[in-house]
Scaffold this motif. Structure first.
Motif, PDB file in Angstrom:
ATOM      1  N   LEU A   1       0.842  -1.202   0.000  1.00 14.91           N
ATOM      2  CA  LEU A   1       0.000   0.000   0.000  1.00 14.91           C
ATOM      3  C   LEU A   1       0.878   1.254   0.000  1.00 14.91           C
ATOM      4  O   LEU A   1       0.667   2.179  -0.803  1.00 14.91           O
ATOM      5  N   TRP A   2       1.879   1.262   0.874  1.00 13.55           N
ATOM      6  CA  TRP A   2       2.758   2.424   0.981  1.00 13.55           C
ATOM      7  C   TRP A   2       3.533   2.638  -0.329  1.00 13.55           C
ATOM      8  O   TRP A   2       3.675   3.768  -0.805  1.00 13.55           O
ATOM      9  N   ALA A   3       4.006   1.521  -0.894  1.00 14.47           N
ATOM     10  CA  ALA A   3       4.787   1.615  -2.135  1.00 14.47           C
ATOM     11  C   ALA A   3       3.922   2.183  -3.276  1.00 14.47           C
ATOM     12  O   ALA A   3       4.366   3.058  -4.035  1.00 14.47           O
ATOM     13  N   ILE A   4       2.683   1.721  -3.346  1.00  6.84           N
ATOM     14  CA  ILE A   4       1.792   2.194  -4.411  1.00  6.84           C
ATOM     15  C   ILE A   4       1.469   3.674  -4.214  1.00  6.84           C
ATOM     16  O   ILE A   4       1.506   4.475  -5.163  1.00  6.84           O
ATOM     17  N   ILE A   5       1.193   4.053  -2.958  1.00 11.93           N
ATOM     18  CA  ILE A   5       0.867   5.461  -2.684  1.00 11.93           C
ATOM     19  C   ILE A   5       2.036   6.360  -3.073  1.00 11.93           C
ATOM     20  O   ILE A   5       1.857   7.372  -3.778  1.00 11.93           O
TER      21      ILE A   5
ATOM     22  N   VAL B   1      -7.865   4.981   2.720  1.00 14.41           N
ATOM     23  CA  VAL B   1      -6.860   5.645   3.564  1.00 14.41           C
ATOM     24  C   VAL B   1      -6.854   7.150   3.266  1.00 14.41           C
ATOM     25  O   VAL B   1      -6.805   7.995   4.172  1.00 14.41           O
ATOM     26  N   SER B   2      -6.915   7.472   1.984  1.00 14.35           N
ATOM     27  CA  SER B   2      -6.860   8.886   1.574  1.00 14.35           C
ATOM     28  C   SER B   2      -8.078   9.649   2.066  1.00 14.35           C
ATOM     29  O   SER B   2      -7.952  10.750   2.616  1.00 14.35           O
ATOM     30  N   THR B   3      -9.252   9.063   1.860  1.00  9.64           N
ATOM     31  CA  THR B   3     -10.464   9.782   2.255  1.00  9.64           C
ATOM     32  C   THR B   3     -10.588   9.867   3.782  1.00  9.64           C
ATOM     33  O   THR B   3     -11.086  10.851   4.314  1.00  9.64           O
TER      34      THR B   3
ATOM     35  N   LEU C   1     -18.513   7.919   2.428  1.00  8.17           N
ATOM     36  CA  LEU C   1     -19.271   8.753   1.491  1.00  8.17           C
ATOM     37  C   LEU C   1     -18.358   9.298   0.384  1.00  8.17           C
ATOM     38  O   LEU C   1     -18.756   9.380  -0.781  1.00  8.17           O
ATOM     39  N   LEU C   2     -17.135   9.642   0.777  1.00  8.20           N
ATOM     40  CA  LEU C   2     -16.174  10.112  -0.235  1.00  8.20           C
ATOM     41  C   LEU C   2     -15.845   8.995  -1.223  1.00  8.20           C
ATOM     42  O   LEU C   2     -15.727   9.224  -2.432  1.00  8.20           O
ATOM     43  N   VAL C   3     -15.713   7.776  -0.702  1.00  8.38           N
ATOM     44  CA  VAL C   3     -15.431   6.627  -1.575  1.00  8.38           C
ATOM     45  C   VAL C   3     -16.585   6.438  -2.569  1.00  8.38           C
ATOM     46  O   VAL C   3     -16.360   6.222  -3.766  1.00  8.38           O
TER      47      VAL C   3
ATOM     48  N   PRO D   1      -3.056  11.605  -3.308  1.00 10.40           N
ATOM     49  CA  PRO D   1      -2.552  12.813  -2.614  1.00 10.40           C
ATOM     50  C   PRO D   1      -3.317  13.145  -1.330  1.00 10.40           C
ATOM     51  O   PRO D   1      -2.784  13.807  -0.454  1.00 10.40           O
ATOM     52  N   LEU D   2      -4.548  12.638  -1.236  1.00 13.04           N
ATOM     53  CA  LEU D   2      -5.318  12.938  -0.023  1.00 13.04           C
ATOM     54  C   LEU D   2      -4.781  12.221   1.216  1.00 13.04           C
ATOM     55  O   LEU D   2      -5.299  12.436   2.315  1.00 13.04           O
ATOM     56  N   VAL D   3      -3.738  11.379   1.061  1.00 14.86           N
ATOM     57  CA  VAL D   3      -3.138  10.807   2.283  1.00 14.86           C
ATOM     58  C   VAL D   3      -2.589  11.931   3.157  1.00 14.86           C
ATOM     59  O   VAL D   3      -2.412  11.771   4.357  1.00 14.86           O
TER      60      VAL D   3
END
Lengths: 229, 324
Positions: free
Chosen positions: A16-20, A50-52, A83-85, A122-124
């Motif tokens: 997950l971290w690598a992809i982000i 995670v981002s939302t 809701l964001l998802v 980017p929302l992370v």
């Protein structure tokens, strides 16, 4: 390059971290890995959640202002992220349909959903919106960043020119804005907020504070009047 | 070379990380207080909890009520500097019928001093004690940073209403304890030095509503944002020496302070003539030669503290009093 491992929790988190980080640095290989490897769909959903969730934390002042209790605060953050998802899901659907119907470009819905979801990476940094003074500026930067990442991804996925990519993404966003304003959708959203936050309605900070000042005034007047009696 | 540079870079990184964490956590005190998560809990049902019995309140019966808010170097309302105390005494001697309220710490939403009952109270106490002994100057910077961040919270339109209403509530309670009569129409002047200037402006609409009072602001080298509270200020008297560069920080950082943004609260109030900016002569922001310095004199021989007190007193005396 990027290896997606969803067999263990630690492997999932590392992937997950690598992809982000890959998406944030505009690395096309990160997209290709999620699009082509097993578990890519789950990975995209995880990036999105995670981002939302991070943005929901950054924008949590409204929950504090409404005096939502600790447990309901966490539940409300989860609702906000969910809701964001759902919003992203609608945007992806709109982009997928517009690409097919207007631009005559075809991709599977799974691929479009993955691309749009990853663009939210980017929302992370969304929790940084909490920062006083800088928060609103950071939020604007993140929005622009998302849009640029999305443009790049949509352009690459559908082999669009920049103009078509911009048009398709903006029209998709426009459809999303129209849908979330449908009264029935708004009513359902408000019902969910009431259910999760335990409040009749989430009021604006200004209104709550004004009400509080009125209660200070009333109580202080009563205290002063005791003397007069 | 690396032996010198690497540890320095490491220290710098740690410092920046600390600053970042402090900034991120800075709104939480106000938000925790408001939401009832912290122990300093208030409820809408008890908005004036903490007031003493009415018959124990001293009836000062002043004509002017002045509230003093200290600068970002303060740890509590009690521990203000001798220079500030000297200034307040000078002000009192110039306006006999003024009641001065100086027991509100502007950098805490619940008037909780840094060295009071709080999780890091022990740390702030140690830093403050070191400062009193003339030591620990690097750590003293933490007090400034912490309070500057609270000024940022007050000036942020998302957090500002919550923060400012908390401080306004404390000021209102203190004014009531000092005998202020609600609806009497007696002028209240909130005086703020440095970062206290922003808090002074931020609390105005809530004080005005809670006490039904005309509220004035005297800013002494105040660092003031384009706060919506400016719209409720009767008049804002802003002392700013040409030698003092600190108030200009907000001129740059907040677009509402830029001249081109004509319809901002600040520029509207200026256009209405409700903001008066006065240069009191050569004075620095803080330290030797500042607005409250009694030893440094102006070119005409007037001590800085007297010049400041004269100007602020003249501003206060110019405020109309209610008809008896």
């Amino acid at each position: 390059m990027y290896q997606i491992d969803v067999s263990t929790i630690s492997g999932f988190l590392v992937s997950l971290w690598a992809i982000i980080t890959g998406v944030l640095s505009f690395d096309a290989d990160a997209y290709i890995a999620v699009l082509t490897q097993d578990g890519g769909g789950r990975m995209a959903l995880a990036v999105l959640f995670v981002s939302t969730l991070s943005l929901s934390i950054g924008q949590s002042v409204v929950l504090f202002a409404n005096r939502v209790g600790r447990r309901r605060f966490v539940l409300s953050l989860m609702l906000s992220a969910t809701l964001l998802v759902i919003g992203v899901y609608i945007w992806a659907t709109a982009v997928w349909l517009l690409a097919a119907l207007v631009f005559d470009a075809y991709q599977s819905f799974r691929n479009v959903f993955i691309v749009v979801s990853l663009s939210y990476a980017p929302l992370v940094y969304g929790f940084l919106v909490l920062l006083p003074y800088l928060g609103n500026i950071i939020y604007m930067i993140l929005r622009v960043w998302i849009f640029l990442v999305l443009l790049m991804a949509v352009q690459a996925l559908f082999r669009f020119g920049w103009f078509d990519a911009i048009l398709c993404s903006v029209l998709g966003w426009f459809v999303l804005e129209l849908i979330v304003r449908i009264p029935m959708i708004t009513a359902v959203e408000q019902w969910l907020w009431r259910l999760f936050s335990g409040k009749k309605a989430l009021a604006e900070t200004h209104d709550i504070v004004t009400e509080f000042v009125q209660s200070v005034r009333t109580s202080a007047q009563a205290w002063e009047d005791e003397d007069a009696e | 070379m690396n032996i010198v540079i690497e540890p320095l870079l490491c220290l710098l990184s740690l410092g920046l990380l600390l600053l970042f964490v402090m900034a991120l956590l800075s709104p939480l005190e106000a938000l925790g207080w408001w939401s009832g998560w912290s122990s300093k809990h208030i409820t809408p049902q008890k908005p004036v909890e903490g007031l003493p019995e009415r018959d124990t309140v001293t009836k000062y019966n002043g004509s002017y009520y002045l509230v003093y808010l200290t600068a970002v170097g303060g740890v509590s309302a009690e521990d203000i500097s001798k220079r500030e105390r000297g200034f307040l005494e000078r002000l009192q001697s110039r306006i006999d019928d003024a009641v001065i309220v100086d027991d509100v710490f502007p950098f805490s939403v619940s008037n909780n001093p840094l060295n009071g009952e709080r999780q890091l109270g022990w740390l702030w106490t140690r830093i403050h004690n070191s400062r009193m002994r003339g030591k620990g100057s690097l750590l003293v910077a933490l007090i400034f940073i912490r309070n500057v961040l609270q000024v940022g919270v007050s000036g942020d339109r998302r957090y500002g209403p919550i923060y400012n209403v908390g401080v306004a509530r404390e000021i209102a309670l203190s004014l009531l304890e000092h005998g202020y009569d609600i609806g009497s129409g007696k002028p209240i002047t909130v005086m703020g030095w440095s970062g206290g200037g922003q808090i002074a402006v931020g609390v105005v609409p809530y004080l005005h509503q809670a006490l039904d009072a005309p509220v004035y602001v005297a800013s002494i080298g105040g660092v003031i944002t384009d706060d919506p509270g400016i719209a409720s200020v009767e008049r804002l008297y802003h002392l700013q020496s040409a030698k003092d560069k600190f108030p200009k920080i907000t001129d740059m950082l907040y677009p509402g302070r830029w001249k081109i943004v004509r319809y901002s609260e600040w520029n509207q109030a200026k256009a209405d003539g409700r903001i008066t900016v006065v240069d009191p002569g050569p004075m620095v922001h803080t330290g030797r030669g500042d607005y409250f310095d009694q030893r440094t004199t102006q070119p005409d021989g007037t001590p800085n503290a007297d010049r400041t007190a004269d100007l602020v007193a003249a501003f206060i005396k110019s405020q109309p009093l209610p008809e008896r």
